[in-house]
Design an enzyme around this catalytic site. Structure first.
Site, PDB file in Angstrom:
ATOM      1  N   SER A 199       1.378 -12.631  38.061  1.00 18.63           N
ATOM      2  CA  SER A 199       0.019 -12.107  38.129  1.00 18.63           C
ATOM      3  C   SER A 199      -1.008 -13.232  38.040  1.00 18.63           C
ATOM      4  O   SER A 199      -2.187 -13.012  38.298  1.00 18.63           O
ATOM      5  CB  SER A 199      -0.221 -11.141  36.968  1.00 18.63           C
ATOM      6  OG  SER A 199      -0.207 -11.846  35.732  1.00 18.63           O
ATOM      7  N   GLY A 200      -0.561 -14.430  37.678  1.00 16.55           N
ATOM      8  CA  GLY A 200      -1.491 -15.522  37.417  1.00 16.55           C
ATOM      9  C   GLY A 200      -1.873 -15.591  35.954  1.00 16.55           C
ATOM     10  O   GLY A 200      -2.511 -16.552  35.510  1.00 16.55           O
ATOM     11  N   CYS A 210       0.830  -1.200   0.000  1.00 18.26           N
ATOM     12  CA  CYS A 210       0.000   0.000   0.000  1.00 18.26           C
ATOM     13  C   CYS A 210       0.873   1.262   0.000  1.00 18.26           C
ATOM     14  O   CYS A 210       1.520   1.541  -0.983  1.00 18.26           O
ATOM     15  CB  CYS A 210      -0.981  -0.045   1.176  1.00 18.26           C
ATOM     16  SG  CYS A 210      -2.367   1.096   0.986  1.00 18.26           S
ATOM     17  N   GLU A 212      -2.014  -9.016   4.325  1.00 19.38           N
ATOM     18  CA  GLU A 212      -2.005  -9.501   5.704  1.00 19.38           C
ATOM     19  C   GLU A 212      -3.392  -9.647   6.310  1.00 19.38           C
ATOM     20  O   GLU A 212      -3.553 -10.297   7.345  1.00 19.38           O
ATOM     21  CB  GLU A 212      -1.146  -8.574   6.583  1.00 19.38           C
ATOM     22  CG  GLU A 212      -1.720  -7.181   6.828  1.00 19.38           C
ATOM     23  CD  GLU A 212      -1.380  -6.174   5.747  1.00 19.38           C
ATOM     24  OE1 GLU A 212      -1.473  -4.965   6.022  1.00 19.38           O
ATOM     25  OE2 GLU A 212      -1.040  -6.579   4.615  1.00 19.38           O
ATOM     26  N   VAL A 219      -1.068 -15.352  31.624  1.00 17.60           N
ATOM     27  CA  VAL A 219      -0.255 -16.157  30.709  1.00 17.60           C
ATOM     28  C   VAL A 219       1.169 -15.617  30.594  1.00 17.60           C
ATOM     29  O   VAL A 219       2.141 -16.373  30.693  1.00 17.60           O
ATOM     30  CB  VAL A 219      -0.911 -16.220  29.313  1.00 17.60           C
ATOM     31  CG1 VAL A 219      -0.002 -16.942  28.331  1.00 17.60           C
ATOM     32  CG2 VAL A 219      -2.253 -16.915  29.387  1.00 17.60           C
ATOM     33  N   ASP A 220       1.318 -14.301  30.386  1.00 19.84           N
ATOM     34  CA  ASP A 220       2.643 -13.743  30.095  1.00 19.84           C
ATOM     35  C   ASP A 220       3.632 -13.970  31.236  1.00 19.84           C
ATOM     36  O   ASP A 220       4.729 -14.493  31.023  1.00 19.84           O
ATOM     37  CB  ASP A 220       2.538 -12.247  29.794  1.00 19.84           C
ATOM     38  CG  ASP A 220       1.650 -11.955  28.599  1.00 19.84           C
ATOM     39  OD1 ASP A 220       1.434 -12.878  27.791  1.00 19.84           O
ATOM     40  OD2 ASP A 220       1.168 -10.817  28.478  1.00 19.84           O
ATOM     41  N   SER A 221       3.260 -13.557  32.438  1.00 16.24           N
ATOM     42  CA  SER A 221       4.198 -13.703  33.558  1.00 16.24           C
ATOM     43  C   SER A 221       4.435 -15.174  33.888  1.00 16.24           C
ATOM     44  O   SER A 221       5.535 -15.558  34.292  1.00 16.24           O
ATOM     45  CB  SER A 221       3.692 -12.955  34.799  1.00 16.24           C
ATOM     46  OG  SER A 221       2.509 -13.542  35.305  1.00 16.24           O
ATOM     47  N   SER A 222       3.422 -16.034  33.688  1.00 17.70           N
ATOM     48  CA  SER A 222       3.563 -17.457  33.990  1.00 17.70           C
ATOM     49  C   SER A 222       4.526 -18.144  33.022  1.00 17.70           C
ATOM     50  O   SER A 222       5.363 -18.962  33.426  1.00 17.70           O
ATOM     51  CB  SER A 222       2.197 -18.145  33.938  1.00 17.70           C
ATOM     52  OG  SER A 222       1.320 -17.596  34.895  1.00 17.70           O
ATOM     53  N   HIS A 229      -3.696  -5.096   0.734  1.00 19.78           N
ATOM     54  CA  HIS A 229      -3.142  -5.607   2.001  1.00 19.78           C
ATOM     55  C   HIS A 229      -3.214  -7.138   2.038  1.00 19.78           C
ATOM     56  O   HIS A 229      -4.287  -7.710   2.245  1.00 19.78           O
ATOM     57  CB  HIS A 229      -3.904  -5.023   3.185  1.00 19.78           C
ATOM     58  CG  HIS A 229      -3.625  -3.573   3.418  1.00 19.78           C
ATOM     59  ND1 HIS A 229      -2.594  -3.122   4.194  1.00 19.78           N
ATOM     60  CD2 HIS A 229      -4.233  -2.455   2.929  1.00 19.78           C
ATOM     61  CE1 HIS A 229      -2.574  -1.797   4.202  1.00 19.78           C
ATOM     62  NE2 HIS A 229      -3.558  -1.371   3.438  1.00 19.78           N
TER      63      HIS A 229
END
Length: 509
Positions: free
Chosen positions: A221-222, A79, A169, A224-227, A167
């Protein structure tokens, strides 16, 4: 990473989506602002120029310096990216009388072009631009056209440049993944080796080299990321990692215990801190949503700092930062004006003289989950719905009391358990209950009641930026409503929120 693609960001809403599509091809890529990207080394196999809300004719239009790339490395302009290449190198881009937006079809496809290899004539593409290429630079060739856009795709063989005015994507371009695959795998020659297992292997090596025998702390934090960050660090350094999981009192009913048990089953060194009274006291008499968030953030930092000082000889603070956070901080439009305080620990690294390690900073959210699956994290963590940092505190509209917090926890537990029992939990992106500061008249048995109203909220989304309300079965809503009213003393009315984002938000506060 042996092979990678650079994506130059010109401010398009779709830039992250380009990266996610390439990552889905198991090829590593990175996004950089168009005016601040590194000198490509021999690991960079290609460059993609993103779209932009700007016009090439705007006075302050983004104009990249591509002199050290042109003719030396394959480039794909999408584009605006396609238009800026033409505009700079001897072609013409004119403003259209009308914005070309929406579905179109390629009525001409050059089957010999590497980018459009095996792309069908008549395939649907998605247009979103106000300017149009009317003349190509010398030695550039049209390879694809729609009914309204003659130069919908082009190629310069001498300079290894391709451009498309649609586009690839987005979902609406039906063979967009094939086009990106042709560029990334065939034209650039990237190997599809970016997998969760390869990420884990390289991360473990990197973490061990960086930390050696140093101690590191991480605030769980419980979520996904921190776990996942904790599981990765635990595998790399074992007992040198100390995790701190703070119960702020606003988690779901029994969630602190359940998540703590999961962490311990994984063999993590976790300190659980029940600071619920401290948090609830900090919010006494507070009804303003932003003030609630600020006080919860400050209290979290105070509690985390107190616990962190108990761990001796710590040199590193680990955080569950993921790639969208990194991109946002160096975006074309500058750092985000608002930082969610519950996602970080303020000035703690500087105050305690700690270095920061962010093992997931290269990953998108869906990649984090896939890495978690490879690390064998339990479903209670991996499949957990997104949950706001301030927790149930922002699902009680108005002032929080211990009594109304307990009412909300009981109603929320019934709703979430109901979704799980009816196989609806995994079909919903996020769900919860909101307690309103509204009482209404009801009848229970022969008695008149004057009790609270709760709202059931369930939405579907991919990233939280937009969301649509979930179409839960009427029979399910009927049974959950009856169950909440019958089992939770203090509630006599249940309603279901059918507003989407925008114009509403997912949370009520």
């Amino acid at each position: 990473m042996d092979h990678k693609i650079l994506i130059l960001d010109f401010g398009s809403q779709y830039t992250q989506l380009i990266a996610r599509r390439i990552r889905e091809l198991n090829v590593y890529c990175e996004i950089f602002p168009y005016n601040n990207f590194p000198q490509p080394d021999n690991t960079v196999k290609g460059v993609i120029l993103s779209g932009s809300p700007a016009s090439v004719h705007d006075r302050n239009a983004p104009r990249p310096d591509l002199s050290h790339l042109k003719g030396k490395i394959p480039m794909l302009g999408i584009c605006y990216g396609a238009q800026i290449l033409v505009h700079h190198y001897g072609g013409k881009v004119l403003r259209s009388d009308t914005r070309e937006y929406g579905r179109a079809r390629l009525i001409h496809v050059d089957a010999t072009d590497k980018l459009l290899k095996e792309v069908d004539k008549g395939t649907q593409v998605w247009m979103s631009h106000a300017d149009t290429i009317t003349k190509l630079p010398p030695d550039y060739t049209i390879t694809g056209s729609t009914a309204d856009v003659k130069a919908a795709a082009y190629h310069s063989g001498a300079e290894n440049i391709w451009g498309i005015q649609f586009h690839p994507e987005v979902y609406h371009t039906t063979q967009g993944t094939k086009i990106l695959k042709n560029f990334v795998l065939d034209i650039c020659g990237c190997a599809p080796v970016w997998t969760p297992d390869s990420f884990i292997e390289s991360s473990l090596k990197s973490i061990r080299e960086k930390l050696a025998n140093d101690r590191v702390i991480l605030g769980l934090s419980g979520g996904v990321d921190s776990s996942v960050a904790a599981a990765l660090l635990n595998m790399a350094v074992g007992e040198n990692l100390t995790c701190i999981f703070v119960d702020n009192g606003f988690l779901r009913k029994n969630e602190f215990r359940k998540v703590m048990d999961s962490y311990r089953d994984l063999g993590m060194n976790v300190t659980g801190v029940d600071a619920s009274d401290e948090f609830i006291n900090a919010l006494e008499g507070i009804s303003d949503p932003e003030e609630k968030r600020k006080r919860i953030g400050k209290t979290f930092i105070d509690v985390f700092e107190r616990e962190a000082y108990k761990v001796k000889n710590v040199k590193w603070l680990a955080q569950g930062t993921i790639y969208p956070d990194v991109i946002e901080s160096v975006s074309v439009n500058g750092p985000s004006a608002t930082i969610k305080s519950h996602h970080n620990v303020g000035g703690l690294p500087e105050k305690m003289n700690l270095k920061v390690i962010e093992p997931l900073k290269l990953l998108f959210k869906d990649e984090v989950r896939r890495v978690g699956e490879s690390l064998k994290l339990p479903d209670i963590i991996l499949k957990r719905h997104p949950f706001p940092g301030p927790g149930l505190a922002i699902r009680i509209v108005g002032i929080i009391t211990r009594e109304n917090l307990e009412i909300l926890k009981m109603a929320d537990e019934l709703f979430i358990e109901g979704l799980q029992k009816h196989d609806l939990y995994d079909k919903v992106w996020q769900a919860g209950v909101i307690l309103l500061p509204v009482q209404s008249v009801g009848v229970m048995g022969d008695e008149r009641t004057y009790e609270n109203t709760v709202v059931l909220r369930a939405v579907n989304s991919t990233d939280g930026m937009t969301a649509d309300w979930s179409y839960l079965p009427h029979e399910f809503l009927r049974s959950i409503s009856n169950e909440i009213i019958n089992k939770v003393k203090g509630i006599n009315r249940v309603v279901y929120d059918i507003s989407s984002k925008p114009p509403a938000t997912i949370e009520w506060e």
